[in-house]
Structure formats: structure tokens, C-alpha cells
Design an enzyme around this catalytic site. Structure first.
Site, PDB file in Angstrom:
ATOM      1  CB  CYS A 151      -0.926  -0.045   1.252  1.00  0.00           C
ATOM      2  SG  CYS A 151      -0.132  -0.051   2.692  1.00  0.00           S
TER       3      CYS A 151
ATOM      4  CG  HIS B 226      -4.101   0.530   4.600  1.00  0.00           C
ATOM      5  ND1 HIS B 226      -3.387  -0.276   3.676  1.00  0.00           N
ATOM      6  CD2 HIS B 226      -5.245   1.003   3.970  1.00  0.00           C
ATOM      7  CE1 HIS B 226      -4.362  -0.225   2.612  1.00  0.00           C
ATOM      8  NE2 HIS B 226      -5.314   0.627   2.654  1.00  0.00           N
TER       9      HIS B 226
END
Length: 447
Positions: free
Chosen positions: A123, A389
Site C-alpha cells: 500500500c 495502512h
């Protein structure tokens, strides 16, 4: 998505070249040499003091080591070009630079933005690439087919082609998410400490990716080698003459002044981004003011003055000398294992006029084209450096804001993009014809 971090993100507060040199010095010399104090030198227009270490070294009561001095030497080599306030950095046109003036806006609306598949804790790659893909001057260069490889080595990683391929897919208009295979497969070519399958710091990846693109454009080795003297100087000069520095490059002016006799030393440092503290500020404007505020060095942080011949209190200050076409602001949210999750406000427009340096080191008189518009917000979601994230809010080619979360891309309002715990902010310089500075107003954004 949760991912373990083996190295705290955001800890390396340095430019790409600095990280590269630091790694080489540590590997070859086994660490830093004995500490040496910063020194104010007579008639020294560029002093050997690392301004990027102004807090990391000085506030910890440490001096400047030989390894850090070699880093500064590389900075000075990178800063050898002629600079003009408010106008970017003048440099000769080469095959690595853009042949035309940099486009600061999209010439047309392109197709829909595609998401990027997560290939296993990637990510940080996806969010970073989305921000770069929505940077008009870089994306248009990568899509324009202007790049021609200067070195053809079978199997060698070409950072420009890899990024161009990924950006082309992101802006390709198809509905199915793309996969950044080439970038992920070559993570170790971008950063030697990166490991496939492990979450990494998006800010560090951004700087190392831009460094890899710059080195590829300049035709210098894809991996940093131990090159010294004139060859190293030529390498650094070639890398600083690429379109990467045309787009993201600016210049800082640092001054160090003895408070006893007034002797002043000046340095000039090129940058690709600005890292600002957010510990005791509530807005980006205030963080920039703090970044450029004078700081007194006393106690264990005193400097050696060449004119006085002894240690004494000094004052140091950084100001922006020339502004970049794309301003990248890194908000320092990580300190060791701790993350600062406070909200720091930022506006859709930003003016750097109030932090420019003037002829005598004071605030510069109003100049044109120092205003910026926000087009990207890179966010780390998570409570600490051990898990998290990355997602990105970006401005599409039609002016709409999008939330890019790996494969998922959804349209959002501007208010949503302005209410995030931003980690890295991307601002695009307003074209000169649109700039509307009012004579005498030099601090529009700063509270």
C-alpha cells in the site's frame, strides 16, 4: 491492512542523497567518527554545517562527524547551480530535462483513474504512485514518450520506464485495477533496505524512487557506487540537472551567526521536499513559520567561531531561497516508535512568500508565483509505527477529488481531502498568469 514495521517510518529526516551517503559511510567506516562542533568560518559563503541536522544533531548536543561532513559536501555539489528567488533554479537543458516549459496544469481531462492492486503490504507503493501519477508535470513527461534510455544493460532496472508504465496504467481509463509488478519486483533497486512483502515508509519510498528516476535520467549507476572526486561531482551534477529537480527542486538558504562578534556564515542547500515538525503547531502554515524561525544555539550546542577563537552562543536560521514547481511537505509524525496522530490543518492553497529569503537575509519583498494548490494528500492510517495502512487523496484531471485505497477508487468532496491526518502533502505551483499577489501582502496564509 496491518503490517509489521521493522524500521520506524519517518525517522530518517534527510534528503535522498544523504540517506545514500550515510548508508555507504556506515558500511565502509563502521559508523560515525568522533564528533566535531559546527564552526563559524570567516569569509565562508558555504560553511560545512549540515542544516538538515539542525534538530537531530544540535538539539541532542551532538556535533558534526566526518561522515556528515561528506554528506554536506555532496549537498554543496548539488547546490552549485545559479538560483533566482521565486523563479526556480536555472540550469542548462540536457537530454534529461524537459525541452519545453513545465506544464503546471492538465491540458485536457484524461480517462478515469484506476486503482492499484496490493501485492502484499504494498500500500505504501500504491499510495505514493497515485500522488505522483496526479502530478501534471511529472505525469505528462512520463506519458509523453520523451525519455530515451541512455544505457542498455540486459536485465537492468530502469526506474523511469517502470514508473512511466505504472502511471500510464493508473491514468489509462480502464475499470480494472492495475498491478505495479515492475516497481514491487525491484524494490531493492530503489532502496537497498526495502524487502518485498514488508511494509515500508511511504515518505522514504517517495524520495528514493525520485532519486532512482533522477539517476536513471542522468545515466548514472542504478545503484550508488563508491565514486570519489571529480567523477562523483559529475554524477551529482548530472542527477541535479534532470527533470526531477526541475519539478520538485528548490533551494534553502541557511545562516549561522556568532552572537558575540556578529560573524555570519551562509550555506545553500537543494531540496526535493521539506520536512516540518508538527509537535507544537496546529497548522501547516505555523509549521512552516517554525521551520524558518531563528533558533539560538547555547549551552552544549554552542559553536566555535573563527573570528572570536572560542566557543559561544550563535543563531541559526533557514529560509526558502528558490521555490519548487511542486512542493512536497513531509509532516514528521513519527518519533522512534511513537506516532503523533494529531490533526494539523492545511488549506487547498498555500503561499510561500512569507518564508522566502530577501537580499539581506530578511523576508523577501513580494514576488510573483509563490502560490500553490493542493493536489495530493498521502495518509498513514494506524496508531503506531508497528502497524498501519497507506491511502491517498488525489485531485483528478477533471478537478474532482478521489480517494485511492489500493484497488478501490471513489470520488469524494474537497472537504474530505482537507480533513485527514496528512503525512505528506503535494502542492502544485499556480501558473504565473493566474498569480494575483497584491503589492505589500507577504503573509497571506500564516496566522
Amino acid at each position: 491492512m496491518l503490517a509489521e514495521h521493522e524500521r520506524p517510518p519517518g525517522v530518517l529526516d534527510a534528503r535522498v542523497g544523504d540517506k545514500r551517503v550515510r548508508e555507504e559511510e556506515e558500511e565502509e567506516d563502521g559508523g560515525m567518527d568522533a564528533a566535531r562542533r559546527p564552526r563559524i568560518e570567516l569569509a565562508a559563503p558555504q560553511h560545512a554545517w549540515s542544516w538538515r541536522h539542525r534538530q537531530d544533531v544540535l538539539q541532542e548536543g551532538k556535533g558534526t562527524s566526518a561522515a556528515q561532513l561528506s554528506i554536506v559536501a555532496e549537498r554543496l555539489l548539488r547546490a552549485s547551480g545559479d538560483a533566482e528567488v521565486g523563479g526556480g533554479v536555472k540550469r542548462p537543458r540536457t537530454s534529461a530535462t524537459s525541452a519545453e516549459p513545465l506544464p503546471l496544469e492538465w491540458p485536457e481531462v484524461l480517462g478515469r483513474t484506476r486503482g492499484l492492486r496490493n501485492l502484499g503490504n504494498t500500500c505504501f507503493v500504491n499510495a505514493t504512485v497515485q500522488c505522483l501519477a496526479h502530478c501534471p508535470p511529472l505525469a505528462l513527461f512520463l506519458r509523453g514518450g520523451q525519455y530515451r534510455p541512455t544505457v542498455s544493460i540486459p536485465g537492468a532496472f530502469d526506474a523511469v520506464l517502470a514508473l512511466a508504465e505504472t502511471v500510464q496504467r493508473v491514468l489509462g481509463g480502464e475499470a480494472v485495477a492495475a498491478a505495479p509488478y515492475t516497481l514491487v519486483r525491484n524494490l531493492r533497486s530503489i532502496g537497498r533496505r526495502f524487502r518485498p512483502g514488508r511494509q515500508e515508509d511511504a515518505h522514504e519510498f517517495l524520495l528514493l524512487l525520485l532519486d532512482a528516476v533522477s539517476r536513471t535520467l542522468a545515466g548514472t549507476p542504478p545503484s550508488p557506487l563508491r565514486v570519489h572526486g571529480g567523477d562523483r561531482a559529475r554524477q551529482l551534477k548530472a542527477e541535479a540537472d534532470t527533470i526531477v529537480y526541475d519539478i520538485f527542486g528548490g533551494t534553502l538558504r541557511g545562516t549561522l551567526r556568532c552572537l558575540r562578534c556578529g560573524l555570519q556564515s551562509v550555506s545553500h542547500e537543494r531540496f526535493l521536499d521539506l520536512s516540518v515538525d508538527i509537535e507544537s503547531v496546529s497548522s501547516v502554515d505555523k509549521a512552516l513559520r517554525r521551520f524558518t524561525a531563528p533558533e539560538r544555539l547555547c549551552g552544549s550546542n554552542q559553536c566555535d567561531c573563527a573570528q572570536c577563537g572560542e566557543r559561544g552562543d550563535a543563531e541559526k536560521q533557514l529560509r526558502v531561497e528558490s521555490v519548487p514547481n511542486v512542493l512536497v511537505l513531509h509532516l514528521k509524525r513519527f518519533l522512534g516508535v511513537r506516532k503523533n496522530s494529531k490533526m494539523v490543518s492545511y488549506a487547498p492553497t498555500l503561499d510561500l512568500q512569507s518564508v522566502l529569503v530577501g537580499e539581506l537575509g530578511e523576508v523577501a519583498a513580494p514576488v510573483q508565483n509563490t502560490r500553490y494548490r493542493l493536489f495530493g494528500v498521502l495518509v498513514h492510517e494506524g496508531a503506531s509505527v508497528h502497524s498501519g495502512h497507506y491511502v491517498a487523496w488525489v485531485k483528478d484531471t477533471n478537478g474532482a477529488w478521489l480517494l485511492c485505497d489500493d484497488e478501490r477508487v471513489s470520488q469524494v468532496g474537497e472537504a474530505s481531502a482537507l480533513q485527514q491526518q496528512a503525512y505528506v502533502l503535494f502542492y502544485l505551483r499556480v501558473p504565473a498568469r493566474e498569480d494575483s499577489h497584491v503589492e505589500g501582502s507577504s503573509s497571506r496564509n500564516v496566522e
